[in-house]
Every structure is written in C-alpha cells, then in structure tokens.
Design a protein around this motif. Structure first.
Motif, PDB file in Angstrom:
ATOM      1  N   GLU A  15       0.831  -1.207   0.000  1.00 32.65           N
ATOM      2  CA  GLU A  15       0.000   0.000   0.000  1.00 32.65           C
ATOM      3  C   GLU A  15       0.866   1.258   0.000  1.00 32.65           C
ATOM      4  OE1 GLU A  15      -2.762  -0.161   3.286  1.00 32.65           O
ATOM      5  OE2 GLU A  15      -4.285  -1.053   1.998  1.00 32.65           O
ATOM      6  N   GLN A  16       0.316   2.320  -0.598  1.00 29.15           N
ATOM      7  CA  GLN A  16       0.924   3.655  -0.633  1.00 29.15           C
ATOM      8  C   GLN A  16       2.317   3.657  -1.263  1.00 29.15           C
ATOM      9  OE1 GLN A  16      -0.132   4.760   3.629  1.00 29.15           O
ATOM     10  NE2 GLN A  16      -0.975   6.518   2.565  1.00 29.15           N
ATOM     11  N   THR A  17       2.509   2.770  -2.229  1.00 24.38           N
ATOM     12  CA  THR A  17       3.675   2.815  -3.100  1.00 24.38           C
ATOM     13  C   THR A  17       3.170   2.950  -4.528  1.00 24.38           C
ATOM     14  OG1 THR A  17       3.762   0.404  -3.365  1.00 24.38           O
ATOM     15  CG2 THR A  17       5.027   1.361  -1.556  1.00 24.38           C
ATOM     16  N   VAL A  18       4.008   3.498  -5.405  1.00 25.65           N
ATOM     17  CA  VAL A  18       3.641   3.654  -6.815  1.00 25.65           C
ATOM     18  C   VAL A  18       4.367   2.577  -7.611  1.00 25.65           C
ATOM     19  CG1 VAL A  18       3.777   5.159  -8.834  1.00 25.65           C
ATOM     20  CG2 VAL A  18       3.182   6.114  -6.585  1.00 25.65           C
ATOM     21  N   PHE A  19       3.627   1.873  -8.455  1.00 24.16           N
ATOM     22  CA  PHE A  19       4.206   0.770  -9.217  1.00 24.16           C
ATOM     23  C   PHE A  19       3.714   0.825 -10.666  1.00 24.16           C
ATOM     24  CE2 PHE A  19       0.491  -0.559  -6.794  1.00 24.16           C
ATOM     25  CZ  PHE A  19      -0.327  -1.170  -7.738  1.00 24.16           C
ATOM     26  N   PRO A  20       4.539   0.354 -11.607  1.00 25.10           N
ATOM     27  CA  PRO A  20       4.145   0.384 -13.016  1.00 25.10           C
ATOM     28  C   PRO A  20       3.064  -0.647 -13.317  1.00 25.10           C
ATOM     29  CG  PRO A  20       6.251  -0.722 -12.776  1.00 25.10           C
ATOM     30  CD  PRO A  20       5.905  -0.181 -11.419  1.00 25.10           C
ATOM     31  N   VAL A  21       2.224  -0.329 -14.308  1.00 16.76           N
ATOM     32  CA  VAL A  21       1.132  -1.206 -14.727  1.00 16.76           C
ATOM     33  C   VAL A  21       1.182  -1.350 -16.240  1.00 16.76           C
ATOM     34  CG1 VAL A  21      -1.367  -1.523 -14.793  1.00 16.76           C
ATOM     35  CG2 VAL A  21      -0.297  -0.487 -12.778  1.00 16.76           C
ATOM     36  N   ALA A  22       1.182  -2.584 -16.727  1.00 19.27           N
ATOM     37  CA  ALA A  22       1.310  -2.820 -18.166  1.00 19.27           C
ATOM     38  C   ALA A  22       0.101  -2.295 -18.936  1.00 19.27           C
ATOM     39  CB  ALA A  22       1.504  -4.319 -18.420  1.00 19.27           C
ATOM     40  N   LYS A  23      -1.103  -2.635 -18.480  1.00 18.95           N
ATOM     41  CA  LYS A  23      -2.315  -2.144 -19.121  1.00 18.95           C
ATOM     42  C   LYS A  23      -3.485  -2.284 -18.154  1.00 18.95           C
ATOM     43  CE  LYS A  23      -3.540  -6.493 -21.452  1.00 18.95           C
ATOM     44  NZ  LYS A  23      -3.894  -7.116 -22.761  1.00 18.95           N
ATOM     45  N   ILE A  24      -4.615  -1.712 -18.518  1.00 13.88           N
ATOM     46  CA  ILE A  24      -5.801  -1.729 -17.673  1.00 13.88           C
ATOM     47  C   ILE A  24      -6.953  -2.337 -18.459  1.00 13.88           C
ATOM     48  CG2 ILE A  24      -7.250  -0.371 -16.122  1.00 13.88           C
ATOM     49  CD1 ILE A  24      -4.312   0.022 -15.551  1.00 13.88           C
ATOM     50  N   ASP A  25      -7.653  -3.295 -17.876  1.00  9.74           N
ATOM     51  CA  ASP A  25      -8.803  -3.926 -18.519  1.00  9.74           C
ATOM     52  C   ASP A  25      -9.912  -4.059 -17.485  1.00  9.74           C
ATOM     53  OD1 ASP A  25     -10.587  -5.316 -20.081  1.00  9.74           O
ATOM     54  OD2 ASP A  25      -9.425  -7.180 -20.140  1.00  9.74           O
ATOM     55  N   LEU A  26     -10.886  -3.157 -17.530  1.00  8.89           N
ATOM     56  CA  LEU A  26     -11.962  -3.114 -16.548  1.00  8.89           C
ATOM     57  C   LEU A  26     -13.290  -3.400 -17.232  1.00  8.89           C
ATOM     58  CD1 LEU A  26     -10.904   0.126 -14.623  1.00  8.89           C
ATOM     59  CD2 LEU A  26     -10.345  -2.246 -14.039  1.00  8.89           C
ATOM     60  N   GLU A 138     -17.727   6.657 -14.852  1.00 10.56           N
ATOM     61  CA  GLU A 138     -19.170   6.821 -14.973  1.00 10.56           C
ATOM     62  C   GLU A 138     -19.677   6.079 -16.204  1.00 10.56           C
ATOM     63  OE1 GLU A 138     -19.997  11.002 -14.904  1.00 10.56           O
ATOM     64  OE2 GLU A 138     -19.097  11.283 -12.917  1.00 10.56           O
ATOM     65  N   PRO A 139     -21.000   5.899 -16.329  1.00 13.19           N
ATOM     66  CA  PRO A 139     -21.538   5.176 -17.491  1.00 13.19           C
ATOM     67  C   PRO A 139     -21.056   5.713 -18.827  1.00 13.19           C
ATOM     68  CG  PRO A 139     -23.239   5.392 -15.836  1.00 13.19           C
ATOM     69  CD  PRO A 139     -22.065   6.191 -15.334  1.00 13.19           C
ATOM     70  N   GLU A 140     -20.862   7.021 -18.942  1.00 13.55           N
ATOM     71  CA  GLU A 140     -20.424   7.579 -20.219  1.00 13.55           C
ATOM     72  C   GLU A 140     -18.969   7.225 -20.546  1.00 13.55           C
ATOM     73  OE1 GLU A 140     -20.114  12.075 -19.936  1.00 13.55           O
ATOM     74  OE2 GLU A 140     -20.907  11.559 -17.954  1.00 13.55           O
ATOM     75  N   ASP A 141     -18.250   6.667 -19.569  1.00 12.88           N
ATOM     76  CA  ASP A 141     -16.871   6.237 -19.802  1.00 12.88           C
ATOM     77  C   ASP A 141     -16.793   4.768 -20.226  1.00 12.88           C
ATOM     78  OD1 ASP A 141     -15.944   8.765 -18.883  1.00 12.88           O
ATOM     79  OD2 ASP A 141     -16.109   8.070 -16.810  1.00 12.88           O
ATOM     80  N   ILE A 142     -17.943   4.126 -20.419  1.00 16.28           N
ATOM     81  CA  ILE A 142     -17.987   2.712 -20.777  1.00 16.28           C
ATOM     82  C   ILE A 142     -18.248   2.581 -22.272  1.00 16.28           C
ATOM     83  CG2 ILE A 142     -19.151   0.510 -20.390  1.00 16.28           C
ATOM     84  CD1 ILE A 142     -20.050   1.668 -17.644  1.00 16.28           C
ATOM     85  N   ALA A 143     -17.430   1.786 -22.954  1.00 13.52           N
ATOM     86  CA  ALA A 143     -17.611   1.505 -24.376  1.00 13.52           C
ATOM     87  C   ALA A 143     -17.553  -0.003 -24.575  1.00 13.52           C
ATOM     88  CB  ALA A 143     -16.525   2.192 -25.210  1.00 13.52           C
ATOM     89  N   SER A 144     -18.628  -0.561 -25.105  1.00 16.20           N
ATOM     90  CA  SER A 144     -18.711  -2.007 -25.363  1.00 16.20           C
ATOM     91  C   SER A 144     -18.397  -2.827 -24.119  1.00 16.20           C
ATOM     92  CB  SER A 144     -17.771  -2.403 -26.506  1.00 16.20           C
ATOM     93  OG  SER A 144     -18.090  -1.707 -27.690  1.00 16.20           O
ATOM     94  N   GLY A 145     -18.885  -2.359 -22.967  1.00 17.53           N
ATOM     95  CA  GLY A 145     -18.739  -3.100 -21.728  1.00 17.53           C
ATOM     96  C   GLY A 145     -17.398  -2.973 -21.049  1.00 17.53           C
ATOM     97  N   VAL A 146     -16.550  -2.051 -21.531  1.00 19.57           N
ATOM     98  CA  VAL A 146     -15.213  -1.872 -20.969  1.00 19.57           C
ATOM     99  C   VAL A 146     -15.012  -0.398 -20.612  1.00 19.57           C
ATOM    100  CG1 VAL A 146     -12.733  -2.120 -21.375  1.00 19.57           C
ATOM    101  CG2 VAL A 146     -14.324  -3.787 -22.361  1.00 19.57           C
ATOM    102  N   CYS A 147     -14.389  -0.131 -19.463  1.00 19.58           N
ATOM    103  CA  CYS A 147     -14.117   1.251 -19.053  1.00 19.58           C
ATOM    104  C   CYS A 147     -12.974   1.830 -19.876  1.00 19.58           C
ATOM    105  CB  CYS A 147     -13.751   1.309 -17.573  1.00 19.58           C
ATOM    106  SG  CYS A 147     -15.101   0.871 -16.458  1.00 19.58           S
ATOM    107  N   ASP A 148     -13.179   3.036 -20.375  1.00 22.79           N
ATOM    108  CA  ASP A 148     -12.168   3.759 -21.155  1.00 22.79           C
ATOM    109  C   ASP A 148     -11.542   4.811 -20.247  1.00 22.79           C
ATOM    110  OD1 ASP A 148     -10.713   5.378 -22.871  1.00 22.79           O
ATOM    111  OD2 ASP A 148     -12.167   5.261 -24.497  1.00 22.79           O
ATOM    112  N   LEU A 149     -10.402   4.491 -19.639  1.00 22.02           N
ATOM    113  CA  LEU A 149      -9.772   5.412 -18.691  1.00 22.02           C
ATOM    114  C   LEU A 149      -9.279   6.679 -19.360  1.00 22.02           C
ATOM    115  CD1 LEU A 149      -9.885   2.872 -16.855  1.00 22.02           C
ATOM    116  CD2 LEU A 149      -7.736   3.651 -15.852  1.00 22.02           C
ATOM    117  N   GLU A 150      -8.781   6.577 -20.587  1.00 27.69           N
ATOM    118  CA  GLU A 150      -8.300   7.766 -21.285  1.00 27.69           C
ATOM    119  C   GLU A 150      -9.441   8.749 -21.513  1.00 27.69           C
ATOM    120  OE1 GLU A 150      -5.216   8.635 -22.018  1.00 27.69           O
ATOM    121  OE2 GLU A 150      -4.398   6.816 -21.138  1.00 27.69           O
ATOM    122  N   PHE A 151     -10.594   8.243 -21.908  1.00 25.75           N
ATOM    123  CA  PHE A 151     -11.757   9.114 -22.106  1.00 25.75           C
ATOM    124  C   PHE A 151     -12.180   9.745 -20.786  1.00 25.75           C
ATOM    125  CE2 PHE A 151     -16.317   9.928 -22.188  1.00 25.75           C
ATOM    126  CZ  PHE A 151     -16.446  10.651 -23.361  1.00 25.75           C
TER     127      PHE A 151
END
Length: 248
Positions: A15-26, A138-151
């Motif tokens: 907890e409370q450390t910053v770590f790299p993440v390859a990609k996000i799939d929500l 939010e719902p408007e950030d969802i495209a085809s059932g997946v969250c779009d973090l960039e949007f």
C-alpha cells in the motif's frame, strides 16, 4: 504470471507505493453489485444523513469494482454500475470489504517541472481537499462493456479545468497505487506551459464553467505533505514524482 482475481489484494505491491502497470482492462457487468444488494437498507439510511448534511450531493451513477487482479499483464477488473449513495456508504466503513474503488488520476505536469492540482469546492463530497482533476468512472466512460480510462481522464480534466489533455504529451506508462481497497491509476500529461500559466487558465475557466465543482487550482513544487490539505491518494504520487528523476 497472469493476474488472478483476489479479494485481499494478494500479490499486489505494498500500500501507498507507486508501481508500473502494463495495461488496464476493466469490464462492467450487467445487474446489481452484490454489495448494494446486501446493504440496501444501510445505504439508504446513510444517504439520507449525507444529503441532510450536504443538500448539494447528487446520487449519480459510477462504476464500482467487484473483483480486481494485478500481474504482469496489468490490472484486470470486473465491476458494476452503482448509485453514488452506495459508494458513500462503503467509503465510511472501516473494513471496506465487499467492493473496491478504482479511479484514474491524470497527473498534470508543467514545463517548469511542477504539478497542478485542484482544490474541491465546499459543496462537494470532498470539500477543501486537494487532488488532481479526476472523478470516478461513470456510465459515459464505458464503451462495449469496458471502461475507457483515457476518455474518463480527458473528460474530467476538461470539465473541471478547461484544459484538454489532447494538447499535452502523455507519459509512456501507466502507474498505480493503492490504499484501503482504493486503487489509483495514473498517467503523466506534460503541458508546454508553466505552473503559473496553467493555474491562470484554470482560474479563467472557473468564471465560465457550468459546474462550480472546484474552488481553485494549486501548483505543487515539492513532496511536502503539509503544503496543502491533500487527499490521501495524492501522497504516494507526489513522493514518487519528486523523488524519481526517471519517471515517464
């Protein structure tokens, strides 16, 4: 090794450390979150008290995670759309079991190597706190059932500050940190403007913004935790940024 869903964040960095993440799939599932189903009466009672204390609160919709996993393939999640009132009840619980909150931080970086954050207005759910312009998925950030973090990040920054992330240079990587079952996913966005210039632009935007959610902008020039009333999710980010010359 592939990521494995875990209720207790087994295998995640501390907890409370910053770590790299390859990609996000929500992924967003149909139906109701099990947490909301099991706590419906308590959620309703808490929301009544919340609105009594702050009538400006709005019971909108947001994505709340049911399961999360972390591994070499990044962060994977399965969540549901819930009323904001469910989240407000959950975040008041000491153990916070039954769900996880994941949101995205667009880390605004300036040409003079500072960071710019916002101070939340008195009528919001986090009055007076300082953190990067951001909001729950939010719902408007969802495209085809997946969250779009960039949007989500571009939308939130544009709404709250008037800045367009399309006019910045994004960092090459995602990073994340976690604390009390909340996961913050972050990415650097560097603008070719000084901190003072960006703060001035945000002040000008506040004069015409329809949503008066923020009370101003601040320039962050060090990892001093006492410089502003930071939201707790900000602390590992500023420690990492000002202590890591090789970040991208």
């Amino acid at each position: 090794m592939n990521s494995i869903f875990s209720e207790e964040f087994a295998g995640w960095p501390p907890e409370q450390t910053v770590f790299p993440v390859a990609k996000i799939d929500l992924r967003v599932l149909d139906g109701e979150h099990p947490y909301r189903i099991s706590r419906r009466d308590e959620i309703a009672a808490n929301w009544e008290a919340e609105v009594k204390a702050n009538p400006a609160l709005f019971d909108g919709r947001m994505v709340f995670q049911h399961r999360l996993a972390f591994g070499e393939d990044g962060i994977r999640g399965q969540g549901y759309v819930i009323p904001f009132s469910t989240f407000m009840y959950w975040r008041r619980q000491q153990d916070r079991t039954g769900g996880m909150h994941l949101f995205a931080y667009p880390v605004i970086e300036t040409s003079d190597n500072a960071l710019v954050a916002i101070r939340m207005g008195a009528h919001t759910a986090n009055p007076g706190q300082v953190y990067f312009a951001a909001g729950s998925l939010e719902p408007e950030d969802i495209a085809s059932g997946v969250c779009d973090l960039e949007f989500n990040m571009r939308r939130e920054v544009l709404e709250e500050t008037g800045l367009d992330l399309a006019h910045s240079t994004p960092g090459d990587s995602y990073y994340a940190s976690r604390f009390r079952r909340t996961v913050t996913v972050m990415r650097l966005y560097r603008f070719d403007l000084t901190a003072d210039e960006i703060v001035e632009r945000i002040a000008a935007h506040m004069l015409v913004a329809e949503d008066k959610e923020i009370a101003g902008a601040v320039a962050i020039r060090s990892a001093d935790h006492s410089a502003y009333p930071y939201n707790v999710a900000m602390l590992p980010v500023i420690d990492w940024y000002f202590g890591n010359p090789d970040k991208t």
